[in-house]
Scaffold this motif. Structure first.
Motif, PDB file in Angstrom:
ATOM      1  N   GLN A 130      -3.167  12.471  -3.527  1.00  0.00           N
ATOM      2  CA  GLN A 130      -2.504  12.005  -2.317  1.00  0.00           C
ATOM      3  C   GLN A 130      -3.376  11.017  -1.558  1.00  0.00           C
ATOM      4  N   ALA A 131      -4.711  11.333  -1.504  1.00  0.00           N
ATOM      5  CA  ALA A 131      -5.621  10.414  -0.816  1.00  0.00           C
ATOM      6  C   ALA A 131      -5.670   9.062  -1.526  1.00  0.00           C
ATOM      7  N   ALA A 132      -5.708   9.091  -2.879  1.00  0.00           N
ATOM      8  CA  ALA A 132      -5.731   7.834  -3.629  1.00  0.00           C
ATOM      9  C   ALA A 132      -4.446   7.041  -3.411  1.00  0.00           C
ATOM     10  N   VAL A 133      -3.318   7.765  -3.389  1.00  0.00           N
ATOM     11  CA  VAL A 133      -2.038   7.085  -3.152  1.00  0.00           C
ATOM     12  C   VAL A 133      -2.009   6.449  -1.767  1.00  0.00           C
ATOM     13  N   LEU A 134      -2.490   7.216  -0.785  1.00  0.00           N
ATOM     14  CA  LEU A 134      -2.501   6.684   0.580  1.00  0.00           C
ATOM     15  C   LEU A 134      -3.450   5.494   0.697  1.00  0.00           C
ATOM     16  N   GLU A 135      -4.610   5.599   0.015  1.00  0.00           N
ATOM     17  CA  GLU A 135      -5.566   4.486   0.073  1.00  0.00           C
ATOM     18  C   GLU A 135      -4.974   3.248  -0.595  1.00  0.00           C
ATOM     19  N   ALA A 136      -4.354   3.435  -1.765  1.00  0.00           N
ATOM     20  CA  ALA A 136      -3.727   2.298  -2.452  1.00  0.00           C
ATOM     21  C   ALA A 136      -2.598   1.704  -1.605  1.00  0.00           C
ATOM     22  N   GLU A 137      -1.832   2.579  -0.976  1.00  0.00           N
ATOM     23  CA  GLU A 137      -0.752   2.096  -0.120  1.00  0.00           C
ATOM     24  C   GLU A 137      -1.315   1.312   1.064  1.00  0.00           C
ATOM     25  N   GLY A 138      -2.446   1.816   1.622  1.00  0.00           N
ATOM     26  CA  GLY A 138      -3.071   1.084   2.724  1.00  0.00           C
ATOM     27  C   GLY A 138      -3.581  -0.276   2.289  1.00  0.00           C
ATOM     28  N   ILE A 139      -4.224  -0.315   1.099  1.00  0.00           N
ATOM     29  CA  ILE A 139      -4.713  -1.603   0.585  1.00  0.00           C
ATOM     30  C   ILE A 139      -3.548  -2.562   0.344  1.00  0.00           C
ATOM     31  N   ARG A 140      -2.460  -2.016  -0.232  1.00  0.00           N
ATOM     32  CA  ARG A 140      -1.286  -2.868  -0.497  1.00  0.00           C
ATOM     33  C   ARG A 140      -0.710  -3.417   0.801  1.00  0.00           C
ATOM     34  N   GLN A 141      -0.582  -2.551   1.794  1.00  0.00           N
ATOM     35  CA  GLN A 141      -0.056  -3.006   3.075  1.00  0.00           C
ATOM     36  C   GLN A 141      -0.979  -4.043   3.718  1.00  0.00           C
ATOM     37  N   SER A 142      -2.316  -3.783   3.583  1.00  0.00           N
ATOM     38  CA  SER A 142      -3.269  -4.735   4.142  1.00  0.00           C
ATOM     39  C   SER A 142      -3.159  -6.095   3.460  1.00  0.00           C
ATOM     40  N   MET A 143      -3.042  -6.077   2.119  1.00  0.00           N
ATOM     41  CA  MET A 143      -2.920  -7.337   1.385  1.00  0.00           C
ATOM     42  C   MET A 143      -1.608  -8.049   1.739  1.00  0.00           C
ATOM     43  N   ILE A 144      -0.535  -7.242   1.898  1.00  0.00           N
ATOM     44  CA  ILE A 144       0.743  -7.851   2.267  1.00  0.00           C
ATOM     45  C   ILE A 144       0.649  -8.508   3.632  1.00  0.00           C
ATOM     46  N   LEU A 145       0.047  -7.776   4.578  1.00  0.00           N
ATOM     47  CA  LEU A 145      -0.097  -8.335   5.925  1.00  0.00           C
ATOM     48  C   LEU A 145      -0.994  -9.566   5.920  1.00  0.00           C
ATOM     49  N   LYS A 146      -2.087  -9.502   5.122  1.00  0.00           N
ATOM     50  CA  LYS A 146      -2.991 -10.639   5.037  1.00  0.00           C
ATOM     51  C   LYS A 146      -2.284 -11.847   4.425  1.00  0.00           C
ATOM     52  N   ALA A 147      -1.528 -11.602   3.344  1.00  0.00           N
ATOM     53  CA  ALA A 147      -0.790 -12.700   2.708  1.00  0.00           C
ATOM     54  C   ALA A 147       0.254 -13.283   3.660  1.00  0.00           C
ATOM     55  N   GLU A 148       0.918 -12.391   4.395  1.00  0.00           N
ATOM     56  CA  GLU A 148       1.897 -12.892   5.358  1.00  0.00           C
ATOM     57  C   GLU A 148       1.222 -13.707   6.456  1.00  0.00           C
ATOM     58  N   GLY A 149      -0.001 -13.246   6.868  1.00  0.00           N
ATOM     59  CA  GLY A 149      -0.743 -14.016   7.870  1.00  0.00           C
ATOM     60  C   GLY A 149      -1.143 -15.381   7.360  1.00  0.00           C
ATOM     61  N   ILE A 150      -1.641 -15.394   6.102  1.00  0.00           N
ATOM     62  CA  ILE A 150      -2.025 -16.684   5.506  1.00  0.00           C
ATOM     63  C   ILE A 150      -0.813 -17.589   5.361  1.00  0.00           C
ATOM     64  N   LYS A 151       0.303 -16.992   4.927  1.00  0.00           N
ATOM     65  CA  LYS A 151       1.532 -17.780   4.764  1.00  0.00           C
ATOM     66  C   LYS A 151       1.970 -18.364   6.104  1.00  0.00           C
ATOM     67  N   GLN A 152       1.957 -17.510   7.136  1.00  0.00           N
ATOM     68  CA  GLN A 152       2.372 -17.978   8.457  1.00  0.00           C
ATOM     69  C   GLN A 152       1.425 -19.055   8.973  1.00  0.00           C
ATOM     70  N   SER A 153       0.101 -18.832   8.732  1.00  0.00           N
ATOM     71  CA  SER A 153      -0.885 -19.822   9.168  1.00  0.00           C
ATOM     72  C   SER A 153      -0.688 -21.147   8.439  1.00  0.00           C
ATOM     73  N   THR A 154      -0.426 -21.063   7.117  1.00  0.00           N
ATOM     74  CA  THR A 154      -0.197 -22.282   6.334  1.00  0.00           C
ATOM     75  C   THR A 154       1.043 -23.020   6.818  1.00  0.00           C
ATOM     76  N   ILE A 155       2.102 -22.223   7.097  1.00  0.00           N
ATOM     77  CA  ILE A 155       3.341 -22.854   7.585  1.00  0.00           C
ATOM     78  C   ILE A 155       3.097 -23.549   8.913  1.00  0.00           C
ATOM     79  N   LEU A 156       2.406 -22.847   9.827  1.00  0.00           N
ATOM     80  CA  LEU A 156       2.134 -23.444  11.125  1.00  0.00           C
ATOM     81  C   LEU A 156       1.249 -24.682  11.002  1.00  0.00           C
ATOM     82  N   LYS A 157       0.229 -24.601  10.097  1.00  0.00           N
ATOM     83  CA  LYS A 157      -0.649 -25.742   9.892  1.00  0.00           C
ATOM     84  C   LYS A 157       0.122 -26.938   9.322  1.00  0.00           C
ATOM     85  N   ALA A 158       0.983 -26.642   8.329  1.00  0.00           N
ATOM     86  CA  ALA A 158       1.778 -27.719   7.734  1.00  0.00           C
ATOM     87  C   ALA A 158       2.713 -28.330   8.760  1.00  0.00           C
TER      88      ALA A 158
END
Length: 334
Positions: A206-234
């Motif tokens: 359960q801890a591994a699943v939660l950790e993986a889920e947290g990493i996935r959510q973090s990467m998703i949020l980071k990618a969305e931030g980068i995407k939003q930043s790229t869009i705003l920059k463009a």
């Protein structure tokens, strides 16, 4: 003589009266029977059952009727001694019980069985061995209610013939043998270790699943931030480019307009000369800025650039002189 005879007669009379009094007391005691509440008396007449006396005052025929049995009608407690019983899987267990019975027919209890208490205890022991013998060890240790129900069912008919009713029966203790207890403790310890390992593994999973889920959510949020930043920059770059293009267009249009106005105002000079005039003006302004800089002490210019600048300045001078001549002519004409 007369006195002695009189004394003897008086003594005999006293003895006779005393004997008669004793006989009367004995007859009274044989005739009157007081039965306390919760008991019943079985009366026999000349060795044969006559009647059952209930609570209260009762009168019997002396020297003919006798009390054969005195029985209690209250609930009675019988302790069943511990006995060894072999289960279905050949495990040895010690079982003891306690039962509650009540006499509902004193005549059957007195004449239907020699000793109803001992008979009941023996019946419980026999039924208990038969019931537990059909069960496995684990089942017998955890199924006391089932054992009790089986005992009541097995004993009901037989006890009715004895004038008894089985109120309840309770299994006091079911204990396996010492060696079996050691084996069961080892089995229980192994089972607890197994469950602990399973619980720990489930927790780690359960801890591994939660950790993986947290990493996935973090990467998703980071990618969305980068995407939003790229869009705003463009979008910002696009907007800046649009503004720069508009500024360049405005500057070009202004320069073009200025050149056209300059060419129109200079009838003797063509558009090329006007363009040279504009370039010389920009060069002069740029050189002025260089000369004004405090960090520049010496300014070195290549000969080609100096010659070009001279030509441009001359052209500018001619243009300026021409403008002055045109101005004077216009004033003279006025």
């Amino acid at each position: 003589m007369n006195i002695e005879a009189l004394s003897l007669n008086i003594g005999i009379d006293v003895v006779v009266v005393f004997v008669l009094l004793i006989i009367v007391i004995i007859v009274f005691m044989k005739t009157i029977r007081i039965v306390p509440q919760g008991q019943q008396l079985i009366i026999e007449r000349l060795g044969k059952y006559k009647v059952t006396l209930g609570a209260g005052l009762n009168i019997l025929t002396p020297f003919v009727d006798r009390v054969a049995y005195r029985l209690s009608t209250k609930d009675q407690i019988l302790n069943v001694p511990s006995q060894d019983v072999i289960t279905k899987d050949n495990a040895l267990v010690k079982v003891n019980a306690i039962c509650f019975i009540k006499i509902i027919d004193t005549q059957k209890a007195a004449y239907g069985v020699e000793n109803y208490e001992q008979a009941t205890i023996s019946l419980v022991m026999t039924s208990l061995r038969a019931t537990v013998g059909k069960m496995d060890l684990d089942e017998s240790l955890s199924s006391r209610d089932v054992i009790k129900a089986e005992l009541v069912k097995a004993m009901a008919d037989q006890m009715t013939d004895w004038g008894l009713i089985l109120r309840s029966i309770e299994i006091q203790d079911i204990a396996p043998s010492a060696s079996m207890q050691v084996a069961m403790e080892q089995q229980a310890a192994a089972e607890r270790h197994r469950k602990a390992a399973e619980t720990q593994a489930a927790g780690n999973k359960q801890a591994a699943v939660l950790e993986a889920e947290g990493i996935r959510q973090s990467m998703i949020l980071k990618a969305e931030g980068i995407k939003q930043s790229t869009i705003l920059k463009a979008e910002a770059e696009q907007e800046a480019a649009v503004k720069q293009a508009a500024a360049a267009i405005s500057l070009a249009e202004g320069t073009k307009k200025s050149n056209e106005l300059l060419a129109e105002g200079m009838s003797a000079i063509d558009g090329k000369s006007a363009l040279n005039y504009q370039l010389s003006k920009q060069y002069i302004e740029a050189l002025a800025l260089l000369f004004k800089s405090e960090s520049n002490k010496v300014l070195i210019m290549p000969p080609e650039l100096s010659q070009s600048m001279g030509n441009l300045i001359n052209s500018s001078f001619i243009l300026g002189a021409t403008n002055e001549l045109d101005k004077h002519e216009n004033e003279n004409k006025k």
